[in-house]
Design a protein around this motif. Structure first.
Motif, PDB file in Angstrom:
ATOM      1  N   ALA A 257      -5.369 -16.090  -8.315  1.00 56.26           N
ATOM      2  CA  ALA A 257      -5.586 -17.329  -7.570  1.00 56.26           C
ATOM      3  C   ALA A 257      -4.559 -17.583  -6.474  1.00 56.26           C
ATOM      4  O   ALA A 257      -4.803 -18.375  -5.571  1.00 56.26           O
ATOM      5  CB  ALA A 257      -5.585 -18.510  -8.547  1.00 56.26           C
ATOM      6  N   SER A 258      -3.402 -16.929  -6.550  1.00 53.79           N
ATOM      7  CA  SER A 258      -2.326 -17.218  -5.599  1.00 53.79           C
ATOM      8  C   SER A 258      -2.035 -16.008  -4.701  1.00 53.79           C
ATOM      9  O   SER A 258      -1.973 -14.874  -5.181  1.00 53.79           O
ATOM     10  CB  SER A 258      -1.050 -17.582  -6.363  1.00 53.79           C
ATOM     11  N   ILE A 259      -1.827 -16.258  -3.434  1.00 50.99           N
ATOM     12  CA  ILE A 259      -1.435 -15.191  -2.504  1.00 50.99           C
ATOM     13  C   ILE A 259      -0.084 -14.606  -2.901  1.00 50.99           C
ATOM     14  O   ILE A 259       0.235 -13.460  -2.564  1.00 50.99           O
ATOM     15  CB  ILE A 259      -1.431 -15.707  -1.043  1.00 50.99           C
TER      16      ILE A 259
ATOM     17  N   SER B 116       3.555 -10.102  -3.919  1.00 50.96           N
ATOM     18  CA  SER B 116       4.458  -9.431  -4.847  1.00 50.96           C
ATOM     19  C   SER B 116       4.063  -7.969  -5.033  1.00 50.96           C
ATOM     20  O   SER B 116       4.922  -7.083  -5.106  1.00 50.96           O
ATOM     21  CB  SER B 116       4.451 -10.165  -6.194  1.00 50.96           C
ATOM     22  N   ALA B 117       2.762  -7.693  -5.094  1.00 53.31           N
ATOM     23  CA  ALA B 117       2.282  -6.312  -5.217  1.00 53.31           C
ATOM     24  C   ALA B 117       2.663  -5.502  -3.975  1.00 53.31           C
ATOM     25  O   ALA B 117       3.079  -4.340  -4.072  1.00 53.31           O
ATOM     26  CB  ALA B 117       0.774  -6.290  -5.435  1.00 53.31           C
ATOM     27  N   VAL B 118       2.534  -6.116  -2.798  1.00 55.02           N
ATOM     28  CA  VAL B 118       2.925  -5.455  -1.546  1.00 55.02           C
ATOM     29  C   VAL B 118       4.425  -5.190  -1.542  1.00 55.02           C
ATOM     30  O   VAL B 118       4.890  -4.087  -1.214  1.00 55.02           O
ATOM     31  CB  VAL B 118       2.504  -6.307  -0.317  1.00 55.02           C
ATOM     32  N   SER B 119       5.198  -6.189  -1.919  1.00 60.73           N
ATOM     33  CA  SER B 119       6.656  -6.043  -1.965  1.00 60.73           C
ATOM     34  C   SER B 119       7.075  -4.922  -2.910  1.00 60.73           C
ATOM     35  O   SER B 119       7.947  -4.104  -2.582  1.00 60.73           O
ATOM     36  CB  SER B 119       7.275  -7.374  -2.408  1.00 60.73           C
ATOM     37  N   LEU B 120       6.444  -4.865  -4.074  1.00 57.48           N
ATOM     38  CA  LEU B 120       6.756  -3.807  -5.031  1.00 57.48           C
ATOM     39  C   LEU B 120       6.388  -2.445  -4.460  1.00 57.48           C
ATOM     40  O   LEU B 120       7.167  -1.491  -4.548  1.00 57.48           O
ATOM     41  CB  LEU B 120       6.024  -4.043  -6.353  1.00 57.48           C
ATOM     42  N   GLY B 121       5.216  -2.337  -3.863  1.00 61.86           N
ATOM     43  CA  GLY B 121       4.797  -1.062  -3.274  1.00 61.86           C
ATOM     44  C   GLY B 121       5.768  -0.576  -2.209  1.00 61.86           C
ATOM     45  O   GLY B 121       6.147   0.601  -2.180  1.00 61.86           O
ATOM     46  N   LYS B 122       6.227  -1.483  -1.356  1.00 65.64           N
ATOM     47  CA  LYS B 122       7.194  -1.127  -0.305  1.00 65.64           C
ATOM     48  C   LYS B 122       8.525  -0.682  -0.912  1.00 65.64           C
ATOM     49  O   LYS B 122       9.145   0.277  -0.451  1.00 65.64           O
ATOM     50  CB  LYS B 122       7.414  -2.301   0.645  1.00 65.64           C
ATOM     51  N   GLU B 123       8.949  -1.404  -1.950  1.00 63.90           N
ATOM     52  CA  GLU B 123      10.226  -1.090  -2.594  1.00 63.90           C
ATOM     53  C   GLU B 123      10.189   0.284  -3.261  1.00 63.90           C
ATOM     54  O   GLU B 123      11.144   1.065  -3.173  1.00 63.90           O
ATOM     55  CB  GLU B 123      10.572  -2.178  -3.617  1.00 63.90           C
TER      56      GLU B 123
ATOM     57  N   LYS C  54      10.225   2.938  -0.454  1.00 63.62           N
ATOM     58  CA  LYS C  54      11.543   2.967   0.190  1.00 63.62           C
ATOM     59  C   LYS C  54      12.554   3.738  -0.661  1.00 63.62           C
ATOM     60  O   LYS C  54      13.395   4.464  -0.139  1.00 63.62           O
ATOM     61  CB  LYS C  54      12.028   1.532   0.417  1.00 63.62           C
ATOM     62  N   ARG C  55      12.456   3.582  -1.974  1.00 62.88           N
ATOM     63  CA  ARG C  55      13.390   4.233  -2.891  1.00 62.88           C
ATOM     64  C   ARG C  55      12.956   5.644  -3.292  1.00 62.88           C
ATOM     65  O   ARG C  55      13.635   6.301  -4.076  1.00 62.88           O
ATOM     66  CB  ARG C  55      13.558   3.379  -4.138  1.00 62.88           C
ATOM     67  N   GLY C  56      11.791   6.081  -2.795  1.00 64.34           N
ATOM     68  CA  GLY C  56      11.294   7.411  -3.155  1.00 64.34           C
ATOM     69  C   GLY C  56      10.834   7.505  -4.598  1.00 64.34           C
ATOM     70  O   GLY C  56      10.852   8.576  -5.206  1.00 64.34           O
ATOM     71  N   ILE C  57      10.406   6.365  -5.160  1.00 65.54           N
ATOM     72  CA  ILE C  57       9.914   6.321  -6.541  1.00 65.54           C
ATOM     73  C   ILE C  57       8.390   6.370  -6.511  1.00 65.54           C
ATOM     74  O   ILE C  57       7.742   5.570  -5.820  1.00 65.54           O
ATOM     75  CB  ILE C  57      10.381   5.037  -7.258  1.00 65.54           C
ATOM     76  N   SER C  58       7.810   7.302  -7.248  1.00 67.39           N
ATOM     77  CA  SER C  58       6.352   7.421  -7.305  1.00 67.39           C
ATOM     78  C   SER C  58       5.761   6.324  -8.176  1.00 67.39           C
ATOM     79  O   SER C  58       6.357   5.924  -9.177  1.00 67.39           O
ATOM     80  CB  SER C  58       5.956   8.782  -7.886  1.00 67.39           C
ATOM     81  N   LEU C  59       4.581   5.860  -7.781  1.00 70.02           N
ATOM     82  CA  LEU C  59       3.838   4.872  -8.550  1.00 70.02           C
ATOM     83  C   LEU C  59       2.897   5.589  -9.502  1.00 70.02           C
ATOM     84  O   LEU C  59       2.139   6.474  -9.098  1.00 70.02           O
ATOM     85  CB  LEU C  59       3.024   3.982  -7.604  1.00 70.02           C
ATOM     86  N   VAL C  60       2.939   5.194 -10.772  1.00 68.27           N
ATOM     87  CA  VAL C  60       1.943   5.604 -11.762  1.00 68.27           C
ATOM     88  C   VAL C  60       1.197   4.330 -12.129  1.00 68.27           C
ATOM     89  O   VAL C  60       1.822   3.317 -12.467  1.00 68.27           O
ATOM     90  CB  VAL C  60       2.617   6.208 -13.022  1.00 68.27           C
ATOM     91  N   TYR C  61      -0.114   4.341 -12.051  1.00 62.90           N
ATOM     92  CA  TYR C  61      -0.865   3.113 -12.335  1.00 62.90           C
ATOM     93  C   TYR C  61      -2.267   3.466 -12.793  1.00 62.90           C
ATOM     94  O   TYR C  61      -2.620   4.637 -12.913  1.00 62.90           O
ATOM     95  CB  TYR C  61      -0.859   2.199 -11.096  1.00 62.90           C
ATOM     96  N   GLY C  62      -3.092   2.453 -13.019  1.00 65.47           N
ATOM     97  CA  GLY C  62      -4.404   2.625 -13.628  1.00 65.47           C
ATOM     98  C   GLY C  62      -5.505   3.227 -12.790  1.00 65.47           C
ATOM     99  O   GLY C  62      -6.640   3.349 -13.257  1.00 65.47           O
ATOM    100  N   GLY C  63      -5.233   3.609 -11.542  1.00 67.71           N
ATOM    101  CA  GLY C  63      -6.185   4.387 -10.748  1.00 67.71           C
ATOM    102  C   GLY C  63      -7.264   3.620 -10.018  1.00 67.71           C
ATOM    103  O   GLY C  63      -8.120   4.218  -9.363  1.00 67.71           O
ATOM    104  N   SER C  64      -7.253   2.295 -10.066  1.00 68.51           N
ATOM    105  CA  SER C  64      -8.304   1.500  -9.434  1.00 68.51           C
ATOM    106  C   SER C  64      -7.967   1.161  -7.983  1.00 68.51           C
ATOM    107  O   SER C  64      -6.805   1.075  -7.603  1.00 68.51           O
ATOM    108  CB  SER C  64      -8.505   0.201 -10.220  1.00 68.51           C
ATOM    109  N   SER C  65      -9.022   0.907  -7.195  1.00 70.91           N
ATOM    110  CA  SER C  65      -8.821   0.440  -5.817  1.00 70.91           C
ATOM    111  C   SER C  65      -8.994  -1.076  -5.722  1.00 70.91           C
ATOM    112  O   SER C  65      -8.882  -1.647  -4.642  1.00 70.91           O
ATOM    113  CB  SER C  65      -9.820   1.130  -4.879  1.00 70.91           C
ATOM    114  N   ALA C  66      -9.244  -1.728  -6.865  1.00 70.74           N
ATOM    115  CA  ALA C  66      -9.534  -3.167  -6.865  1.00 70.74           C
ATOM    116  C   ALA C  66      -8.296  -4.005  -7.195  1.00 70.74           C
ATOM    117  O   ALA C  66      -7.371  -3.541  -7.854  1.00 70.74           O
ATOM    118  CB  ALA C  66     -10.636  -3.466  -7.878  1.00 70.74           C
ATOM    119  N   GLY C  67      -8.298  -5.243  -6.721  1.00 74.04           N
ATOM    120  CA  GLY C  67      -7.296  -6.231  -7.098  1.00 74.04           C
ATOM    121  C   GLY C  67      -5.869  -5.829  -6.791  1.00 74.04           C
ATOM    122  O   GLY C  67      -5.588  -5.115  -5.817  1.00 74.04           O
ATOM    123  N   LEU C  68      -4.941  -6.311  -7.638  1.00 70.40           N
ATOM    124  CA  LEU C  68      -3.527  -5.994  -7.443  1.00 70.40           C
ATOM    125  C   LEU C  68      -3.276  -4.506  -7.627  1.00 70.40           C
ATOM    126  O   LEU C  68      -2.374  -3.946  -7.000  1.00 70.40           O
ATOM    127  CB  LEU C  68      -2.654  -6.796  -8.415  1.00 70.40           C
TER     128      LEU C  68
END
Length: 194
Positions: free
Chosen positions: A14-16, A21-28, A31-45
């Motif tokens: 409900a809140s932008i 926060s998801a964008v900020s985390l992705g950038k961080e 920037k740190r060269g840390i790979s993201l592991v996540y649930g594989g979806s293109s939807a939502g956060l």
């Protein structure tokens, strides 16, 4: 720290602030060269954090069960996508690939993933840091509940202290570098009252 697993909603909420926060985390992460592991979806956060890491030149590894590949709309632009047979395999694979865990806002599925890795840490299946990224105070009720569990002696203080909470992605990741896991949970036989 090379890879961080992120648990979050397949909705944007409900809140932008949640998307920001998801964008900020992705950038961080990128920037740190840390790979993201996540649930594989293109939807939502889920999609937002993955897209941001990719746009910033980072690596994204998705893990999605066959059951949800179509329903959650599997992301097609990832560095790697692991398709597994079950939700159990999904969590096990994400935990295997990750050096730490971050939880963004989400629903019951996100909470289930969080509670499982938290429990695994309590019983010594891993010693990886776990953090809540807390935009717009989303997790305040959960943090209060953890305090209540501790007060009511269902959660020992040493395990309550495993839960790292910040509203800044940079601060949360920094806190991971100084994290020291507690001793493995043991049980004392309680006196039975008759």
């Amino acid at each position: 720290m090379k890879r961080i697993a992120v648990f979050c909603g397949s909705a944007s909420g409900a809140s932008i602030s949640y998307t920001d926060s998801a964008v900020s985390l992705g950038k961080e992460l990128a920037k740190r060269g840390i790979s993201l592991v996540y649930g594989g979806s293109s939807a939502g956060l889920m999609g937002t954090v993955a897209d941001t890491v990719l746009q910033e030149g980072g690596e994204v590894i998705g893990v999605i069960p066959t059951l949800l590949k179509e329903r959650e709309i599997a992301h097609t632009q990832l560095t790697e996508l692991h398709v597994v047979e079950s939700m159990h395999e999904r969590k096990a694979k994400m935990a295997e690939l990750a050096d730490a865990f971050i939880v963004l806002p989400g629903g019951a599925g996100t909470m289930e993933e969080f509670f499982e890795v938290f429990t695994w840490a309590q019983i010594g299946l891993h010693q990886k840091p776990i953090g809540l990224l807390n935009p717009a105070h989303y997790f305040d009720p959960l943090v209060s509940f953890f305090d209540h569990m501790t007060t009511e002696q269902f959660l020992q203080e040493q395990y309550r202290s495993m839960l790292l909470v910040h509203d800044s992605a940079a601060q949360l990741i920094r806190s991971f570098h100084t994290y020291e896991p507690p001793a493995v949970k043991t049980y004392k036989k309680e006196k039975t009252m008759y």
